[in-house]
Design an enzyme around this catalytic site. Structure first.
Site, mmCIF file in Angstrom:
data_model
loop_
_atom_site.group_PDB
_atom_site.id
_atom_site.type_symbol
_atom_site.label_atom_id
_atom_site.label_comp_id
_atom_site.label_asym_id
_atom_site.label_seq_id
_atom_site.Cartn_x
_atom_site.Cartn_y
_atom_site.Cartn_z
ATOM 1 N N TYR A 1 3.501 9.885 0.609
ATOM 2 C CA TYR A 1 4.370 9.401 1.716
ATOM 3 C C TYR A 1 5.669 9.507 0.944
ATOM 4 O O TYR A 1 6.740 9.269 1.805
ATOM 5 C CB TYR A 1 4.232 7.244 1.584
ATOM 6 C CG TYR A 1 2.480 7.183 2.535
ATOM 7 C CD1 TYR A 1 2.479 8.521 2.760
ATOM 8 C CD2 TYR A 1 2.257 6.043 1.721
ATOM 9 C CE1 TYR A 1 0.755 7.778 2.910
ATOM 10 C CE2 TYR A 1 1.070 6.250 2.367
ATOM 11 C CZ TYR A 1 0.384 6.607 2.942
ATOM 12 O OH TYR A 1 -1.277 5.929 2.935
ATOM 13 N N LYS B 1 -2.545 6.357 -4.480
ATOM 14 C CA LYS B 1 -3.318 7.400 -4.213
ATOM 15 C C LYS B 1 -2.768 8.759 -4.363
ATOM 16 O O LYS B 1 -1.621 9.222 -4.921
ATOM 17 C CB LYS B 1 -3.435 7.321 -2.247
ATOM 18 C CG LYS B 1 -4.104 6.135 -1.683
ATOM 19 C CD LYS B 1 -3.757 6.539 0.054
ATOM 20 C CE LYS B 1 -3.752 4.599 1.031
ATOM 21 N NZ LYS B 1 -2.171 4.725 1.093
ATOM 22 N N ASP C 1 0.609 -1.000 0.322
ATOM 23 C CA ASP C 1 0.235 0.247 -0.045
ATOM 24 C C ASP C 1 0.835 1.557 0.384
ATOM 25 O O ASP C 1 1.888 1.468 0.899
ATOM 26 C CB ASP C 1 -1.036 0.307 1.169
ATOM 27 C CG ASP C 1 -1.786 1.191 1.130
ATOM 28 O OD1 ASP C 1 -2.922 1.267 0.671
ATOM 29 O OD2 ASP C 1 -0.947 1.938 2.194
ATOM 30 N N HIS D 1 -7.231 10.261 -1.833
ATOM 31 C CA HIS D 1 -6.115 9.663 -0.278
ATOM 32 C C HIS D 1 -7.738 10.298 0.321
ATOM 33 O O HIS D 1 -7.513 9.717 2.025
ATOM 34 C CB HIS D 1 -4.885 11.099 -0.542
ATOM 35 C CG HIS D 1 -4.186 9.970 0.841
ATOM 36 N ND1 HIS D 1 -3.042 10.231 0.184
ATOM 37 C CD2 HIS D 1 -4.713 9.606 1.612
ATOM 38 C CE1 HIS D 1 -2.370 9.212 1.357
ATOM 39 N NE2 HIS D 1 -3.679 8.911 1.970
#
Ligand code: A2P
Length: 307
Positions: free
Chosen positions: A37, A66, A32, A99
């Site tokens: 990130y 996302k 994931d 997201h």
């Protein structure tokens, strides 16, 4: 999609490469990711090397990523998806998620003031969803879904969606069992993924509340872990999977990756599950207060629509 996946939020560059390689050697097939990130490049290198060295094939992997909040306008969605694909060194994603049901202005990573936001009236989620559908048409992703969406917001999407959302990824653990949302999503045939299943103890202090309860140290979870001769993390993971919910514990440590993977072998008893159910107190670690700053047009209450 394999129910158990590896979470990569908070996995730093410099450590995520080896974590991905090790997780694949252990047997993880679902990873994931998210553009925000800021580690997709390194993950991409690890995925490339794992396939190149014969640890796994692309077809055996399930890769989720996302769309960040600053690209929700119809014409904006494809570009960040292509960047994610380039970074991950992939031709297609298995799953692409919106997201958050929150819109930021172009180029804003994290907002500094209310002026950095668009409201959902300015850029309705149904518009973003149409662009997500176009990503499936373009074969850039096989499936599309949402994250942090309430029943009300999914309901709105379903009214005009050509492709129904195929995932809702939300925070979920015994202190936030999300029974209402689970019942609703299951009635609509929408699978769920549980994020922060271990209570996300490695979040930055700035987004933590005072005196947060610890899931990994929770006395009920500890007692159940003792009876199974396993760790508390394993009980938390087994609980999600027992409910048929995908779960994505994050780890960059090889011993804990192995432990988390082995949680698939744990069978909880009816009594264990009753005890865990009694822990539910609708406690969120990720409150979303960072979207509710003055002038943003968002409130925490409207974010979750009372859920
Ligand atoms: P680490 O990456 O050093 O293993 P969440 O998935 O809820 O966001 O929680 C992630 C946090 O939990 C990280 O701090 C991670 O540390 C830690 N963690 C992951 N697996 C385990 C485990 N089996 N036992 C204890 N802590 C774990």
């Amino acid at each position: 999609m394999p129910l158990l996946g590896l979470g990569t939020w908070k996995s730093d560059t410099g450590e995520i490469y080896e974590a991905i390689r090790e997780s694949i050697r252990i047997g993880f097939r679902h990873i994931d990711c998210a553009a925000i990130y800021a580690n997709e490049k390194e993950i991409g290198q690890a995925l490339h090397d794992a396939v190149e060295e014969g640890d796994v094939t692309r077809e055996e992997l399930w890769i989720t990523s996302k769309l960040w909040n600053n690209s929700h306008k119809k014409e904006q969605v494809m570009l960040p998806l292509q960047k994610t694909l380039n970074d991950l060194q992939l031709d297609y994603l298995d799953l692409y998620l919106i997201h958050w049901p929150v819109v930021l202005k172009e180029g804003i990573g994290f907002p500094a003031s209310g002026a950095d936001f668009y409201t959902l009236d300015d850029v309705p989620t149904v518009e973003t969803w149409q662009a997500m559908e176009a990503c499936v048409d373009a074969q850039k992703t096989r499936h599309i879904g949402v994250s942090n969406f309430s029943i009300k917001k999914i309901d709105t999407l379903l009214q005009t969606a050509r492709i129904a959302p195929e995932m809702n990824q939300v925070e979920m653990h015994p202190l936030l069992a999300q029974n209402k949302l689970v019942a609703y999503c299951q009635s609509q045939g929408i699978p769920l993924t549980a994020y922060s299943p271990l209570g996300s103890p490695d979040r930055a202090a700035i987004i933590k509340q005072e005196n947060e309860p610890s899931l990994l140290e929770h006395p009920v979870i500890k007692e159940i872990a003792n009876t199974h001769g396993c760790s508390t993390a394993q009980i938390l993971i087994a609980w999600a999977m027992d409910r048929g919910i995908s779960v994505i514990p994050k780890s960059v440590n090889s011993g804990r990756l192995r432990q988390n993977y082995d949680a698939q072998n744990i069978s909880l008893t009816r009594e264990d599950k009753e005890r865990i159910s009694s822990m539910d107190r609708h406690y969120r670690y990720v409150v979303g207060a960072f979207w509710a700053m003055e002038g943003s047009g968002y409130t925490v209450e409207e974010l979750w629509d009372g859920l």
